[in-house]
Scaffold this active site. Structure first.
Site, PDB file in Angstrom:
ATOM      1  N   GLY A  12     -54.301 -13.279  22.654  1.00 55.61           N
ATOM      2  CA  GLY A  12     -54.136 -12.598  23.947  1.00 55.61           C
ATOM      3  C   GLY A  12     -52.671 -12.525  24.329  1.00 55.61           C
ATOM      4  O   GLY A  12     -51.926 -13.479  24.122  1.00 55.61           O
ATOM      5  N   ARG A  73     -56.682  -9.855  18.224  1.00 56.65           N
ATOM      6  CA  ARG A  73     -57.410 -10.984  17.644  1.00 56.65           C
ATOM      7  C   ARG A  73     -57.852 -10.492  16.271  1.00 56.65           C
ATOM      8  O   ARG A  73     -58.367  -9.392  16.146  1.00 56.65           O
ATOM      9  CB  ARG A  73     -58.585 -11.348  18.538  1.00 56.65           C
ATOM     10  CG  ARG A  73     -58.112 -11.644  19.972  1.00 56.65           C
ATOM     11  CD  ARG A  73     -59.105 -12.377  20.794  1.00 56.65           C
ATOM     12  NE  ARG A  73     -58.702 -12.438  22.194  1.00 56.65           N
ATOM     13  CZ  ARG A  73     -57.932 -13.379  22.733  1.00 56.65           C
ATOM     14  NH1 ARG A  73     -57.465 -14.364  21.978  1.00 56.65           N
ATOM     15  NH2 ARG A  73     -57.620 -13.351  24.006  1.00 56.65           N
ATOM     16  N   ASP A 104     -53.336 -21.514  21.223  1.00 60.49           N
ATOM     17  CA  ASP A 104     -53.801 -22.514  20.254  1.00 60.49           C
ATOM     18  C   ASP A 104     -54.444 -21.871  19.012  1.00 60.49           C
ATOM     19  O   ASP A 104     -54.293 -22.370  17.900  1.00 60.49           O
ATOM     20  CB  ASP A 104     -54.739 -23.535  20.913  1.00 60.49           C
ATOM     21  CG  ASP A 104     -55.942 -22.905  21.586  1.00 60.49           C
ATOM     22  OD1 ASP A 104     -55.955 -21.668  21.780  1.00 60.49           O
ATOM     23  OD2 ASP A 104     -56.889 -23.647  21.918  1.00 60.49           O
ATOM     24  N   THR A 127     -49.421 -18.252  26.391  1.00 60.77           N
ATOM     25  CA  THR A 127     -50.762 -17.863  26.813  1.00 60.77           C
ATOM     26  C   THR A 127     -50.885 -18.103  28.309  1.00 60.77           C
ATOM     27  O   THR A 127     -50.359 -19.117  28.812  1.00 60.77           O
ATOM     28  CB  THR A 127     -51.865 -18.647  26.077  1.00 60.77           C
ATOM     29  OG1 THR A 127     -53.091 -18.528  26.831  1.00 60.77           O
ATOM     30  CG2 THR A 127     -51.572 -20.126  25.933  1.00 60.77           C
ATOM     31  N   ASP A 129     -53.407 -19.055  29.702  1.00 61.37           N
ATOM     32  CA  ASP A 129     -54.364 -20.145  29.921  1.00 61.37           C
ATOM     33  C   ASP A 129     -53.706 -21.524  30.016  1.00 61.37           C
ATOM     34  O   ASP A 129     -54.334 -22.475  30.482  1.00 61.37           O
ATOM     35  CB  ASP A 129     -55.395 -20.174  28.783  1.00 61.37           C
ATOM     36  CG  ASP A 129     -56.332 -18.981  28.833  1.00 61.37           C
ATOM     37  OD1 ASP A 129     -56.449 -18.380  29.916  1.00 61.37           O
ATOM     38  OD2 ASP A 129     -56.947 -18.650  27.805  1.00 61.37           O
ATOM     39  N   ASP A 131     -53.207 -23.748  27.846  1.00 62.68           N
ATOM     40  CA  ASP A 131     -54.065 -24.775  27.243  1.00 62.68           C
ATOM     41  C   ASP A 131     -53.595 -25.210  25.858  1.00 62.68           C
ATOM     42  O   ASP A 131     -54.403 -25.563  25.005  1.00 62.68           O
ATOM     43  CB  ASP A 131     -55.520 -24.270  27.182  1.00 62.68           C
ATOM     44  CG  ASP A 131     -55.650 -22.982  26.392  1.00 62.68           C
ATOM     45  OD1 ASP A 131     -54.614 -22.368  26.060  1.00 62.68           O
ATOM     46  OD2 ASP A 131     -56.786 -22.566  26.112  1.00 62.68           O
ATOM     47  N   ARG A 173     -61.301 -18.642  29.835  1.00 65.11           N
ATOM     48  CA  ARG A 173     -62.641 -18.630  29.225  1.00 65.11           C
ATOM     49  C   ARG A 173     -63.129 -20.036  28.909  1.00 65.11           C
ATOM     50  O   ARG A 173     -64.277 -20.358  29.068  1.00 65.11           O
ATOM     51  CB  ARG A 173     -62.608 -17.772  27.952  1.00 65.11           C
ATOM     52  CG  ARG A 173     -63.975 -17.563  27.341  1.00 65.11           C
ATOM     53  CD  ARG A 173     -64.069 -16.295  26.540  1.00 65.11           C
ATOM     54  NE  ARG A 173     -62.930 -16.092  25.649  1.00 65.11           N
ATOM     55  CZ  ARG A 173     -62.636 -14.913  25.118  1.00 65.11           C
ATOM     56  NH1 ARG A 173     -63.369 -13.862  25.387  1.00 65.11           N
ATOM     57  NH2 ARG A 173     -61.603 -14.786  24.317  1.00 65.11           N
ATOM     58  N   GLY A 187     -54.897 -22.289  48.655  1.00 63.27           N
ATOM     59  CA  GLY A 187     -55.641 -23.117  49.601  1.00 63.27           C
ATOM     60  C   GLY A 187     -57.132 -22.867  49.518  1.00 63.27           C
ATOM     61  O   GLY A 187     -57.819 -22.768  50.552  1.00 63.27           O
TER      62      GLY A 187
HETATM   63  O1  F6P Z   1     -55.385 -14.899  26.889  1.00 62.64           O
HETATM   64  C1  F6P Z   1     -56.374 -15.827  27.191  1.00 62.64           C
HETATM   65  C2  F6P Z   1     -57.522 -15.144  27.857  1.00 62.64           C
HETATM   66  O2  F6P Z   1     -56.950 -14.485  28.912  1.00 62.64           O
HETATM   67  C3  F6P Z   1     -58.681 -15.944  28.352  1.00 62.64           C
HETATM   68  O3  F6P Z   1     -58.502 -16.590  29.567  1.00 62.64           O
HETATM   69  C4  F6P Z   1     -59.736 -14.890  28.402  1.00 62.64           C
HETATM   70  O4  F6P Z   1     -60.999 -15.391  28.465  1.00 62.64           O
HETATM   71  C5  F6P Z   1     -59.474 -14.162  27.152  1.00 62.64           C
HETATM   72  O5  F6P Z   1     -58.087 -14.208  26.982  1.00 62.64           O
HETATM   73  C6  F6P Z   1     -60.039 -12.788  27.079  1.00 62.64           C
HETATM   74  O6  F6P Z   1     -59.286 -11.989  26.248  1.00 62.64           O
HETATM   75  P1  F6P Z   1     -59.837 -10.901  25.225  1.00 62.64           P
HETATM   76  O7  F6P Z   1     -60.806 -10.052  25.962  1.00 62.64           O
HETATM   77  O8  F6P Z   1     -58.593 -10.192  24.856  1.00 62.64           O
HETATM   78  O9  F6P Z   1     -60.455 -11.628  24.087  1.00 62.64           O
END
Ligand code: F6P
Length: 321
Positions: A12, A73, A104, A127, A129, A131, A173, A187
Site C-alpha cells: 500500500g 500488491r 511489513d 505505511t 498503518d 505497524d 485492516r 477526542g
Molecule cells: O496500507 C495499509 C492499508 O491501508 C490498510 O490499513 C488497509 O486495510 C489496506 O491497506 C487496504 O489496501 P488495499 O485495498 O490496497 O489492499
C-alpha cells in the site's frame, strides 16, 4: 564499495514515499552511486521494468503523495520462482543494494529475495498503518493521522448540530495504531481497535451513560479491522436512543501531500539506508527509536509483531468523560 543501488516501493502506498525516493536518489548520487527505480513494486523485478533515477528526475516530488514508481500488491512474487526471477533482475542490472520502501509485507518480500541474491537488502518503513516492528513511526503515518483528524473535526460539527452519534471508520485492516492516535486527537468518546475487542452492548452502555451526563452527540473511531462498522451502526441505532450514522474515511488517508514530519522521516530514513549499503550492510531496516534514527535486523522486523501500547486507550478513556 557499492556502485548501483535500486529502489522499489511496494504494498500500500503512503504519503512520503516520493520524498524517500528523492532522498535515496540524491544521497546516492552525492556518494557517487548510480540509482535505478523498479516500477510497480515487486512486479518491476519480475518483469525487469526499471528506470534510471537522477537528482533531476526526482525533482519536484517531495510534496507529492503516492509514489512516482507506482506500487502494487504482487502475489506472483510469492509464487515459486518469483524471488529467483527478482534476484536475476538485480544481477542483470548490477544492483549492489536494494532499498525496499514499504510495510511489513514488503519487508518479508525483501527478506526472501535477500536469501536468493547477493544484493544488500535495506528496508525503509512506509505505511499509514504504523505497524512495522522496530520503528516507533513509519513514513506516512503522521499524514494519515492528520488527514483523518481534519475530516473527523468536520464530522464532529454536524454530529453536534444534529445531536447524532457517528461511527467513523479509519484504515487499519489488522492493527489499531492509526485509529488509536486519530481517536485520541479528535477526542473520540470510544475508540475501537482489533487489539481490544468490545461487545456492542458495552459500547451502547458507554454512549447511554454519556447521554445521561448531557453528551448529546458523539464520535466513535473504529479501525476497519475491529469488525463490521455498518452492522455496529445498525445495532447501536436499535439499542440506544441515539440517531447513529456511519462515515468511512477510506483511501483518502493513503493519499495527499505528506506532512512536514512524513517528509522529514522519509529523508532521514533514506539517508541512513544509503549509508548502510555503502558500509556493505544488508538484511537491515532503518527506523525511529526514542527519537533517533536507527537501524536493526530486517528479519527481526519482518517476523515480529509490533506491540500497541494499550495504556493509551486508558488515557483516551479518561479524556472522554
Ligand atoms: O496500507 C495499509 C492499508 O491501508 C490498510 O490499513 C488497509 O486495510 C489496506 O491497506 C487496504 O489496501 P488495499 O485495498 O490496497 O489492499
Amino acid at each position: 564499495m557499492a556502485k548501483t543501488i535500486g529502489i522499489v516501493t511496494s504494498g500500500g502506498d503512503a504519503p512520503g514515499m516520493n520524498a524517500a525516493i528523492r532522498a535515496v536518489t540524491r544521497v546516492g548520487h552525492s556518494m557517487g552511486l548510480q540509482v535505478v527505480g523498479f516500477e510497480r513494486g515487486w512486479d518491476g523485478l519480475l518483469s525487469n521494468c526499471c528506470k534510471k533515477l537522477t537528482p533531476r528526475n526526482v525533482g519536484g516530488i517531495i510534496q507529492l503523495g503516492g509514489t512516482m514508481l507506482h506500487t502494487l500488491r504482487c502475489p506472483a512474487f510469492e509464487q515459486p520462482g518469483g524471488t529467483e526471477t527478482g534476484a536475476e533482475t538485480l544481477r542483470i542490472n548490477d544492483v549492489d543494494g536494494l532499498v525496499v520502501i514499504g510495510g511489513d509485507g514488503s519487508f518479508r518480500g525483501a527478506l526472501e529475495l535477500g536469501k536468493k541474491s547477493d544484493t544488500l537488502m535495506v528496508g525503509v518503513p512506509a505505511t499509514i498503518d504504523n505497524d512495522v516492528y522496530g520503528t516507533d513511526e513509519t513514513i506516512g503515518f503522521d499524514t494519515a493521522v492528520n488527514t483523518a483528524v481534519n475530516i473527523i473535526d468536520k464530522i464532529r460539527d454536524t454530529a453536534i448540530s444534529h445531536e447524532r452519534v457517528f461511527i467513523v471508520e479509519v484504515m487499519g485492516r489488522k492493527r489499531g495504531f492509526l485509529a488509536l492516535e486519530v481517536g485520541m486527537c479528535v477526542g473520540a468518546e470510544v475508540i475501537l481497535i482489533p487489539e481490544n475487542p468490545m461487545r456492542t452492548e458495552d459500547i451502547c452502555t458507554i454512549m447511554d451513560d454519556n447521554a445521561r451526563k448531557g453528551k448529546r452527540a458523539g464520535i466513535i473511531v473504529a479501525a476497519e479491522g475491529f469488525g463490521d462498522s455498518s452492522k455496529l451502526a445498525q445495532e447501536m441505532q436499535r439499542q440506544t436512543e441515539f440517531e447513529v450514522r456511519l462515515s468511512i474515511v477510506g483511501y483518502a488517508q493513503r493519499g495527499g501531500s505528506p506532512t512536514a514530519r512524513s517528509r522529514l522521516l522519509a529523508s532521514l530514513f533514506a539517508e541512513r539506508a544509503v549509508e548502510l549499503i555503502c558500509e556493505g550492510k544488508g538484511n537491515m531496516a532503518v527506523g525511529l527509536q526514542k527519537g533517533a534514527i536507527t537501524s536493526f535486523d530486517l528479519e527481526k522486523s519482518a517476523t515480529n509483531k509490533k506491540v500497541l501500547d494499550l495504556r493509551l486507550l486508558k488515557v483516551a478513556e479518561m479524556l472522554a468523560i
